[in-house]
Enzyme design. Sequence first.
Site, short mmCIF file in Angstrom:
data_model
loop_
_atom_site.label_atom_id
_atom_site.label_comp_id
_atom_site.label_asym_id
_atom_site.label_seq_id
_atom_site.Cartn_x
_atom_site.Cartn_y
_atom_site.Cartn_z
N TYR A 1 5.79 13.46 6.67
CA TYR A 1 7.02 12.73 6.91
C TYR A 1 7.99 12.84 5.74
O TYR A 1 7.59 12.92 4.58
CB TYR A 1 6.70 11.24 7.13
N LYS B 1 -18.02 -12.48 -0.72
CA LYS B 1 -16.76 -12.80 -0.06
C LYS B 1 -16.00 -11.50 0.22
O LYS B 1 -16.33 -10.44 -0.29
CB LYS B 1 -15.92 -13.74 -0.94
#
Length: 821
Positions: free
Chosen positions: A716, A492
Amino acid sequence: MSSSIENIEKVLGAKRFGDRSAQIDWILTDSRSLCFPEETLFFALKTKRNDGHKYLPELYERGVRNFVVGDLPADMQSFQDANFLQLVNPLKGLQRLAEKHREQFQIPVIGITGSNGKTIVKEWLYQLLSPDRVVTRSPRSYNSQIGVPLSVWLMNEHTELAIFEAGISEMGEMEALQSIIKPTVGILTNIGGAHQENFFSLQDKCMEKLTLFKDCDVIVYDGDNELISSCVTKSLFTSREIAWSKKDNERPLFIESVQKGEHATTIKYRYLGMPNEFSIPFIDDASIENSLHCLAVALYMMVPPEQITERMARLEQIAMRLEVKEGKNGCVLINDSYNSDLASLDIALDFMSRRSDDKGKKRTLILSDMLETGQSSKLLYRQVAELVHSRGVEKMIGVGEEIRTAAARFEIEKYFFRTTEELLESDLLAGLRDEVILIKGSRAFHFDRISDRLELKVHETILEINLNALIDNLNYYRSKLKPETKMVCMVKASAYGAGSYEIAKTLQDHRVDYLAVAVADEGSDLRKAGITCSIMIMNPELTAFKTMFDYKLEPEVYSFHLLNELIKAAEKEGVTNFPIHIKLDTGMHRLGFAPEEIPELIDRLKKQTAVIPRSVFSHLVGSDGAQFDSFTRRQIEMFEAASECLQEAFQHKILRHICNTAGIERYPGAQFDMVRLGIGLYGIDPFTNRIIHNVSTLKTTILQIHEVPKEETVGYSRKGRLERDSRIAAIPIGYADGLNRHLGNGHAYCLVNGQKAPYVGNICMDVCMIDVTDIDCKEGDKAVIFGDDLPVTVLSEILETIPYEILTSVSNRVKRVYYQD
C-alpha cells in the site's frame, strides 16, 4: 524387570518397617503419575520446593504399599500394611537401585551427553539400530539426576542394547549419572551455553560432561572442535576414540565431502580407509552433525555400510515434543506420534489425564501396534490394557494386526483397524466430538496423517508455546529463593499472550502457590477449565464481587471505597473471612493505601468479619534499573514498616510480598514471604533484556513468491520501492495478528530458513511482504517472526517499547500450539 521388596531392601541397605511381601515393577517419584499402585515403590524425594513425604497418606489411600522415605510418618498406625524402607537420602537410594539394576546387564550401553542434539541422536540411533536388536532408551528427555535412574530401570530381560541421555546443569552432577549408566559407548554431541550460569567456563562444562565416559570402550565426538579435542586429551582416557573430521584425513572416520541439495544432503566418508557415502533427508547443519555421530556409532556397532546407507535415507524428523493442538468438533489433540513403547505411552497417558480432568471431555486413545519391543504380544498388550484402564481412557482406537488380536483386553468403547489407511477411509474420525484425543503410533504407521485429518486449521500463522522452557524459567527463579518463600505467577492478559489455561495448568502441576490475573472473568474462566489453585485478582471491579465469591477468587484491595463495597457485598451474600490482598502505595502512585492510612485500615478491618487480609504487598517502581536502586531501597524500607504494622494487629499470618521478576534477581533480601514472577516466567530478564529460556515462537508460512523488477514498489501507498531485482514473498500475518506496522518498510526482519528477510513496504492487516532475494526458499517454507533465533527483545528494541507489549499483542485468531519435550 520385577524385583522383590526384600531384594530392594538389601540393595539399598535400608532400615525396613513392615513385613508385607511385594513384587516391584514400577518406580514412582511423582505422586501425580501413579498408575499401578500394588506394584509401585514410591521414593519420597525432598527438593528445594517440595517434599514427597507430604504425599504418603494420599498414595496409601490410592493403594500404594511400598515406600522409600527419609522420615517415617508420625502416625505409623495409619499405614498398618505398608512397607517403609528408611534411608538418609532417598534420592541416593533411587540412584543406587538403578546402579545395581544396570549391573545385571552385560550388553552395549550408549551414553549421550552434550549441550544440544542429545535426544535427536538417541532417536536416530534407535532408528538405525533397532531393526537388528531390542533397544531400551530414555523416554523423551529423562536425563536428570532423577530421570536417568528411572530410564535405566526400564532395562529388562529382552534388552540387547540401551541408549541413555545424561544432562547436567552444574559441576559435580555427572559422576552420579556415570555410575548409573556405565556406558560402553560415549557420544559428546557439542558444547554450548545452555545452563552456563553454573559453570566457570565452557572448558569446565566440557570436562564435567566428559566424566560420563571415563570407563567407555569408545568415545565419539567432533574431532574438528578444538575445545572438545583439547578436553578429551586432558581427560587421559584409555578408550578408543572415533573423532570424526572434515579436515584431518588421518582420522579413522574422515568426512570427504558434504553436499547439500534442495531437500537432502549427501555425505561421502572414509572409515578405516574404506570409502562410502549416504544421504539424509535434511539439509540443516545440526542434522548433518547429528548424523555423523550416528554414523560413527553404527560403524563401531558393525552395521554394514549398505544398511547404514539404506537406513540413513529413511531417517525421520524427530517430533521431540508432545504437542497440544485444537481439533475439529471441540476436540483437543495431543500428538505424540513419533514413537510408541510402553514407557512413552505411560508418560503420554499421564499428560492426557492431567489435562482433561475437569473439562468434561471424553478421553480417547488412538494407538498403533508397538513394534520392536522384544516382548511377547500377549504380555505387551496386557500391560497396555492395564495402562489404558488405569489412566481413565474411555475410547480406544487401535491400528495394526497385533493390537487388533488383543481387542478383548480393552473393556471400554473400542474400534480396531488393520492399517492407518483403513481407519482414514472409515467415518470414525469424522464422528469424534468433544474429546481429548491422544495420538500415539510407531513411525511405520504414519499417524501424522491422522493428526492432519483431525486438526482444526484456522490460520497458517501459529504461536508455539514451549511448556518445558516455561518450567525451566520457573525453576531458574525458584533457585534464587529461600525454600520457604512462596511464589505468585502472573497469568494475566492470557498469560502474556501465551494462553492462560495451558500455562495455568502447567504451573498448577508444578505446585506454584498463587496464580494472578487482572480481572475476575479471567479467573472464572480458569476455574471453569479446572484450575483449582489459589487465584489472585489484581484489578477487581465492583460489578464482579459475586463472581469472585462464587469461584473463590481473591481480590486485591487498594482503597477504602473498594474495601467498603466488598464488605457490603460479602455481608449481603453471607460470606465471612473471604481472603483479600492489601495493596500499599510505596512510590508507584498508581493504586494502593498510603502507609499513613494503615491505622485507619486496621480499624476498619477489625470491625467486620466479611473479609480477612491474606497478604499485603506493594509494587517496585524501578527494580529493573540500577539508577533507581536508592529509590527501590526506600520503597522496601517503607513497605517493611507498614506491613509490620498491619501484621502486628492480627494473630494470623499475613503474607508479605514486594519483589517482581527483577526484584527476585536483584534484591534477594527483600523476598519476605512471597514474590511475584511475571515477565521472567516467559523467558525475559527485565534487567538485562536477555532471553533466559524462550517460551513463545511466532511463525507463519510463505504463501507466494514473486519476481519483482527494480524500481517497482511493493504494498500500500507504494512505500516499498525496490533498488534491485527482487524475490518478494507474501506471508499471512499482519497488524490484525499483532505484527506492529512500525516494523514495516525495512525497519525489521523475520527469519526464513535461518536468514534475515526484511519486511518490504507497509504491513497490511492480514498479510505482509518480505525480501527473500538472497535466501534459498520456496512457497510453504516457514517464516519466524520471533523465537529462539530472533528474540522478541529485538523487536521491542526496534519499536522502543517493552517485550510485554509484543507478547500480549499477538491476536487471539493466531492459533496456539503447546508442546512439551
